[in-house]
Structures are given as structure tokens and as C-alpha cells.
Write an enzyme that holds these catalytic residues in place. Sequence first.
Site, PDB file in Angstrom:
ATOM      1  N   CYS A 196       0.864  -1.182   0.000  1.00 55.84           N
ATOM      2  CA  CYS A 196       0.000   0.000   0.000  1.00 55.84           C
ATOM      3  C   CYS A 196       0.899   1.229   0.000  1.00 55.84           C
ATOM      4  CB  CYS A 196      -0.840   0.037   1.271  1.00 55.84           C
ATOM      5  SG  CYS A 196      -1.763  -1.485   1.538  1.00 55.84           S
ATOM      6  N   ARG A 221       1.417   1.833  -5.984  1.00 55.99           N
ATOM      7  CA  ARG A 221       1.656   0.886  -4.894  1.00 55.99           C
ATOM      8  C   ARG A 221       0.401   0.101  -4.514  1.00 55.99           C
ATOM      9  NH1 ARG A 221       6.327   1.875  -2.105  1.00 55.99           N
ATOM     10  NH2 ARG A 221       5.471   0.834  -0.284  1.00 55.99           N
ATOM     11  N   TRP A 223      -3.606  -1.958  -1.449  1.00 57.82           N
ATOM     12  CA  TRP A 223      -3.560  -3.204  -2.224  1.00 57.82           C
ATOM     13  C   TRP A 223      -3.848  -4.296  -1.208  1.00 57.82           C
ATOM     14  CZ3 TRP A 223       0.326  -7.302  -2.784  1.00 57.82           C
ATOM     15  CH2 TRP A 223       0.113  -8.095  -3.920  1.00 57.82           C
ATOM     16  N   ASN A 231       1.005   0.702   6.104  1.00 56.63           N
ATOM     17  CA  ASN A 231       1.482  -0.159   5.022  1.00 56.63           C
ATOM     18  C   ASN A 231       2.306  -1.267   5.657  1.00 56.63           C
ATOM     19  OD1 ASN A 231       2.599  -1.254   2.648  1.00 56.63           O
ATOM     20  ND2 ASN A 231       4.337   0.159   2.761  1.00 56.63           N
ATOM     21  N   GLY A 232       2.017  -2.529   5.294  1.00 56.42           N
ATOM     22  CA  GLY A 232       2.778  -3.644   5.859  1.00 56.42           C
ATOM     23  C   GLY A 232       1.820  -4.672   6.430  1.00 56.42           C
ATOM     24  N   GLU A 288      11.661 -12.370 -20.064  1.00 55.11           N
ATOM     25  CA  GLU A 288      11.201 -11.026 -19.705  1.00 55.11           C
ATOM     26  C   GLU A 288      10.128 -10.549 -20.696  1.00 55.11           C
ATOM     27  OE1 GLU A 288      11.221  -9.135 -17.314  1.00 55.11           O
ATOM     28  OE2 GLU A 288      10.848  -7.126 -18.104  1.00 55.11           O
ATOM     29  N   LYS A 305       6.382  -9.481 -19.454  1.00 54.21           N
ATOM     30  CA  LYS A 305       5.800  -8.157 -19.715  1.00 54.21           C
ATOM     31  C   LYS A 305       4.504  -8.300 -20.499  1.00 54.21           C
ATOM     32  CE  LYS A 305       7.729  -6.141 -17.977  1.00 54.21           C
ATOM     33  NZ  LYS A 305       8.811  -5.776 -17.110  1.00 54.21           N
ATOM     34  N   GLU A 336       1.723  -9.656 -18.265  1.00 48.11           N
ATOM     35  CA  GLU A 336       1.449  -8.739 -17.153  1.00 48.11           C
ATOM     36  C   GLU A 336       0.506  -7.612 -17.567  1.00 48.11           C
ATOM     37  OE1 GLU A 336       4.994  -6.666 -15.925  1.00 48.11           O
ATOM     38  OE2 GLU A 336       4.187  -6.199 -13.958  1.00 48.11           O
ATOM     39  N   HIS A 359      11.343 -30.001 -26.229  1.00 49.60           N
ATOM     40  CA  HIS A 359      11.178 -30.912 -25.085  1.00 49.60           C
ATOM     41  C   HIS A 359       9.808 -30.743 -24.429  1.00 49.60           C
ATOM     42  CE1 HIS A 359      15.309 -32.188 -25.421  1.00 49.60           C
ATOM     43  NE2 HIS A 359      15.672 -30.916 -25.483  1.00 49.60           N
ATOM     44  N   LYS A 377       3.292  -2.267  -7.746  1.00 45.67           N
ATOM     45  CA  LYS A 377       4.661  -1.951  -8.159  1.00 45.67           C
ATOM     46  C   LYS A 377       5.687  -2.643  -7.274  1.00 45.67           C
ATOM     47  CE  LYS A 377       7.853   0.220 -10.484  1.00 45.67           C
ATOM     48  NZ  LYS A 377       8.185  -0.441 -11.771  1.00 45.67           N
TER      49      LYS A 377
HETATM   50  O1  M6R Z   1      11.294  -3.835  -7.014  1.00 51.39           O
HETATM   51  P1  M6R Z   1      11.802  -5.169  -7.505  1.00 51.39           P
HETATM   52  O2  M6R Z   1      12.713  -5.048  -8.656  1.00 51.39           O
HETATM   53  O3  M6R Z   1      12.370  -6.016  -6.419  1.00 51.39           O
HETATM   54  O4  M6R Z   1      10.483  -5.915  -8.021  1.00 51.39           O
HETATM   55  C1  M6R Z   1      10.536  -7.248  -8.445  1.00 51.39           C
HETATM   56  C2  M6R Z   1       9.307  -7.638  -9.216  1.00 51.39           C
HETATM   57  O5  M6R Z   1       8.156  -7.532  -8.420  1.00 51.39           O
HETATM   58  C3  M6R Z   1       9.110  -6.768 -10.464  1.00 51.39           C
HETATM   59  O6  M6R Z   1      10.247  -6.780 -11.276  1.00 51.39           O
HETATM   60  C4  M6R Z   1       7.901  -7.259 -11.296  1.00 51.39           C
HETATM   61  O7  M6R Z   1       8.142  -8.523 -11.808  1.00 51.39           O
HETATM   62  C5  M6R Z   1       7.598  -6.258 -12.403  1.00 51.39           C
HETATM   63  N1  M6R Z   1       6.369  -5.585 -12.127  1.00 51.39           N
HETATM   64  C6  M6R Z   1       7.460  -6.858 -13.757  1.00 51.39           C
HETATM   65  O8  M6R Z   1       7.241  -5.858 -14.713  1.00 51.39           O
END
Ligand code: M6R
Length: 606
Positions: A2, A28, A75, A101-102, A480, A484, A487, A503, A601
Site C-alpha cells: 500500500c 503501490r 492493495w 502499510n505492511g 522477460e 511483460k 502482465e 522438449h 509496483k
Molecule cells: O522492485 P523489484 O525489482 O524487487 O520488483 C521485483 C518484481 O516484483 C518486479 O520486477 C515485477 O516482476 C515487475 N512488475 C514486472 O514488470
Amino acid sequence: MCGIIARVGDSDDAVDELLTGLENLEYRGYDSAGLAVKNGGGPNVFKREGEISRLKTALDDETPSGGLGIGHTRWSTHGPPTDENAHPHTGCGDRVAVVHNGIIENHDPLREELRARGHVFDSDTDTEVIPHLVEEHLAEGATAEEAFRRTVRRLSGSYAVAMLVEDSDAVYATRRGSPLVLGVDEGEYFLASDVPAFLDFTDDVVYLDDGDVVVAEPGGHVITDLEGNVVDRTVQTVEWDPEDAGKGGYDHYMLKEIHEQPAALRQTLRGRADPATGDVTLDDFPPGTFDDVERVQFVACGTSYHAGLVGSRLLGTRGVPSQAFLASEYATSPPPVDGDTLVVGVTQSGETADTLAALRQAHAAGARTVAVTNVVGSTAARECDDALFIRAGPEIGVAATKTYSSQVVSLALFGERLVRDVTGSRSDDVERLLSGLADLPGQVQQVLDYSKARRVAKQYRDSDAYFFIGRDTVHPVAMEGALKFKEISYEHAEGFAAGELKHGPLALVTPNTPVFAVFNDRDDEKTLGNVKEVEARGAPVVAVAPEGHEEVVQHADEVLTIPDTHPDVTGVPANVQLQLLSYHAADILDRPIDKPRNLAKSVTVE
Ligand code: M6R
């Protein structure tokens, strides 16, 4: 995860500044939002399930005035996103309002205890125990500050908390394990989970430590430890521009951040590499820093893990034993670690719970730790033995883009420092590698200027699934690319090592599953063989390949071209093509690109 914000000032416009802060923190979490302001009496609370726009609409009918306020964007972790579960939370008498937050790990026993004493709870959240506890201490005659301290001492877990109390002109705040920064302006203070929240108002910040308690009033502030001893914290001026943290004319933060990559890469490289001499200068890591290191382990999650995989391959091929681990797996099945092991946490935010847990575990086992992060003052930067900053500037879009590129470049530079210290000699190809890195800002600009990714995204918009393949340093790029794509477009996408296709995954390949094949000018013949395998099954092939590859062009339906460079860094411009592809695919499907469903994020829960 959050986001929290607090504002303390003389003027009565706390609501406007809190809303600006909440919008800047929306990355966040965005399933509910709320704020509380104070003007003399008790805290006035407004909160709504849904995005901040719903809270703003509610406030249009009745905008409270006041100089002191706290706000929250959520969140969900404990309890679904509802008006009741939105923060701020209050106690029974509405004298106290709290944002958090936490996770309060001992909230169940605290709740039972409070219930037994007659407290009635309005929400399912772990947070709500806090205002009820404070309320009890106030009833016992404690001052607001004492009540806050006594309450915080009873909490276990991770938290950043800000509180308003009736009859007090201060905001009370503290942190343990969750981020909290103090912004300082003339006659005004801000507390927030992240600097961009208040960057429109001040760039002077204090990075708070775990256990710090801040009491901020319009006339001044004091920072103490939990026992009340004053602690000295330095005010630092951050270099980020508020414009950098806004959308700057782009439709989405993600697109803006993709386009910021040439500038971000220049910042990452500034003063650190000289291709002519082969010298690498990392201020905090002079020659000899890693003489006693025998092996390197990277720990990271998501996109940062993919950067860690690249870092690990660069080291492995230059004679330094190295492995990359998903941080969540590292914590549950730890590999052997000793005093000669260097564990590198790659984390944009520096706050990812899984990565922090892996780093803490490695540290406890005797390893030396380094954080490779974008955020100065983040938990990873502060807890590790050393930190290397990637200097990408603020990244707001949930999808990581420019930070991946800056991570890979930072790891290439850091890797060269390690190679020299661990093996005793420079990489054979160091001049060529550094010159490849130095060319990247211009080459990425070239990709941004001429990419055909939108046309390709349109052409394959109705596909059943999307597969990405690559080998060597572009295997992580295939992974990656798929991450992306899924996501932000919500379409099924998977990334494989090109050689693994036959495989198993080949069974999924049909004429309606485009395959994106990434080439890096090394072992391309083998990847081309894999392309022929999918071609034979009728799947469309999109090659992401360096210029002038005639044979690749012959076998591909489309080519997303990248400039010719050192094979170890080809992945950076190749990945930019795939970022654009994902962005346009999601845009065509009208997805909420900056705030994909169910994601946040920075993930501060394990
Ligand atoms: O802040 P961080 O780099 O530790 O975050 C790690 C992942 O949560 C982050 O890279 C996530 O996979 C991305 N949102 C992907 O785009």
C-alpha cells in the site's frame, strides 16, 4: 503493498496535497483509497473502495479543510477491497485515525484481547488494532505521543504507520520493515512511502530508519527512537525532478519510461566506464573490494530476476562461479553459503519482501551482501553491506522497463569489477564490452524511433497464445518479453530457452501462436534451427535480431530489428522492442497499462 502519505502545514489545503500524493503513490496499490484531515477537532475520515478517482468524486460534494492530514492507497492483503477495509481506520470513539502499510503479524491475538475488553471492529484488516490500542492508552491518561509509542511497542511484523489524534496538532509516524520517508519544506512536512509522493512540494528528504518515531507539527519536527531518545537524521536533497515522476505528455507512465531509457542509460553509465582504456570506476567498489570472494549468487524476483540471470551469465562466462536464484525459492531451499560468498540482491524498489528475506538469510549465514537498486534509502540499500545504485530515475508504471535496462548495464559494470578481483585479470573483451555499453543509449534511441512493434502487435492481436524463445544472454530476454506481455495484456504468453522448445512446449505451437525468436549474434544457427521447427508447424515467426541477418529474414514473417552490438548486451535493445510490443498489444486491447489487475509496483509481502 500500500502507499501512505501525511501532510503537516499551516494552510488549510491538506486535502489537495494529500490527493496529489495519493495519485503519485497509486502504483503501490489501487483497490481503495482514503484520507483523514484535522482542523482543530477530531479526524475527519473519507474513504472509498476503488480507484482514487472515486474518493475524489466523494470529496467533490464535501471538501474538508485542515492543515493536518493522512492518506492511503490500498492493495488488499487482509480483507477484500471494500469501503470498510479502506484506510484510514479509527477506534471506537473516532478520536484516532491511522494509515498503515505492511502486515501486523500479531493482529489476531491483539484483536481478541481488545474485543474481550469491549472494542468493536468495523473492518477485517490487521491495521484496525492500532487505533483501538492507541485509544485505550489515551483513556489511561497517556499523551498522544506516549499512546503511540506504547502501541507501536506491541506490534510485530512490518509496518509504516501515520496517525492523527483528536486534540493534538501533530502527525505521529513510525516504520519497521516498510518504507517511510520524511519530506521537509518551509513550515510543511510530508511523510510518505516513497519520495515521488511529495516531490511536487519538496525535494528535501530524510530517509527514516526502522524504529524511528517522527512527531511533526506545523512549528517543527522531532525524530526519536522508540524509547524517546532523539536521533540525528540527515536531510538530503534528491535529484529527481517532479516532471520525471509525472507522465510528461505520454498516455501512460510505461510508455514514458520506455522512452526515457536512453537518458536513464546515460545516467547509469555516467563516469563509470572508459571503453578506450577498459577502466571501470565504481566509487564504492575500488579495485580489490572483492578479492576474497569465491562465488556470487544473485537473488531477485520478476523482471529483476531476469536481469540477475544476465548478470550471472556474464560472470560465469568470464570465470567467476555464479548462479541466479528466484528470491522466494532461495529463502525456502537455500544453497550453500559461506564467508567467501557474495550475494547480490537485484531489486528496483529495494523493498521486495522475498528479496529482502533472501538477503537477510544470506547475511545470517555469513555471506557478504550487495544491493543493486534504484532507490537510495531503500531497505535493501540500507540493510546490505554495500549498495550499487542503477540511477534509472523514478519508475511509476507497475511494469518494470527502464530499470531492467539500467540493471543489466549496472550488472555488466559490476561484473567487470568482480571478474578483476576474483580472477586477477580483466575480461579479454573488456574494451569491446564497454564500448557496446557506451553505444546502448544511442542504439535504444534508434529502436524507439524506428520500431514496427505496434504494427506487429496489431497483426497478431487475435492469437491464442504468444511464445518467446532465446538462448544464452537473450534467454532471459525471452522470459522477460513473456512476463511483460502477460502482465499488461492479460494474454497467455510464455518464455522458453530456445533449445527447450522441442522438449515439450512445441506441442502448444499452432498457426495461431506467434513465436518471437530473439537472436544475439552468438549460436544463432541453433536458434534458427528452432525457428524452422515452429515454422514447420505453421506458426508465424517474429524475429528480434541484429541488422543484416539474411537467413533470419528469410525464415521470419516479421523482423523487429536491433542494432549490431556485443552479444552480451544485445539483450538490452532487443528487450526494448519487446517492451514496445507488449505496450502496444495492451494498448490495442485497452488494458489499464500502468495498473494491471491484481499487481502492485512493489510487493512487500512474502
Ligand atoms: O522492485 P523489484 O525489482 O524487487 O520488483 C521485483 C518484481 O516484483 C518486479 O520486477 C515485477 O516482476 C515487475 N512488475 C514486472 O514488470
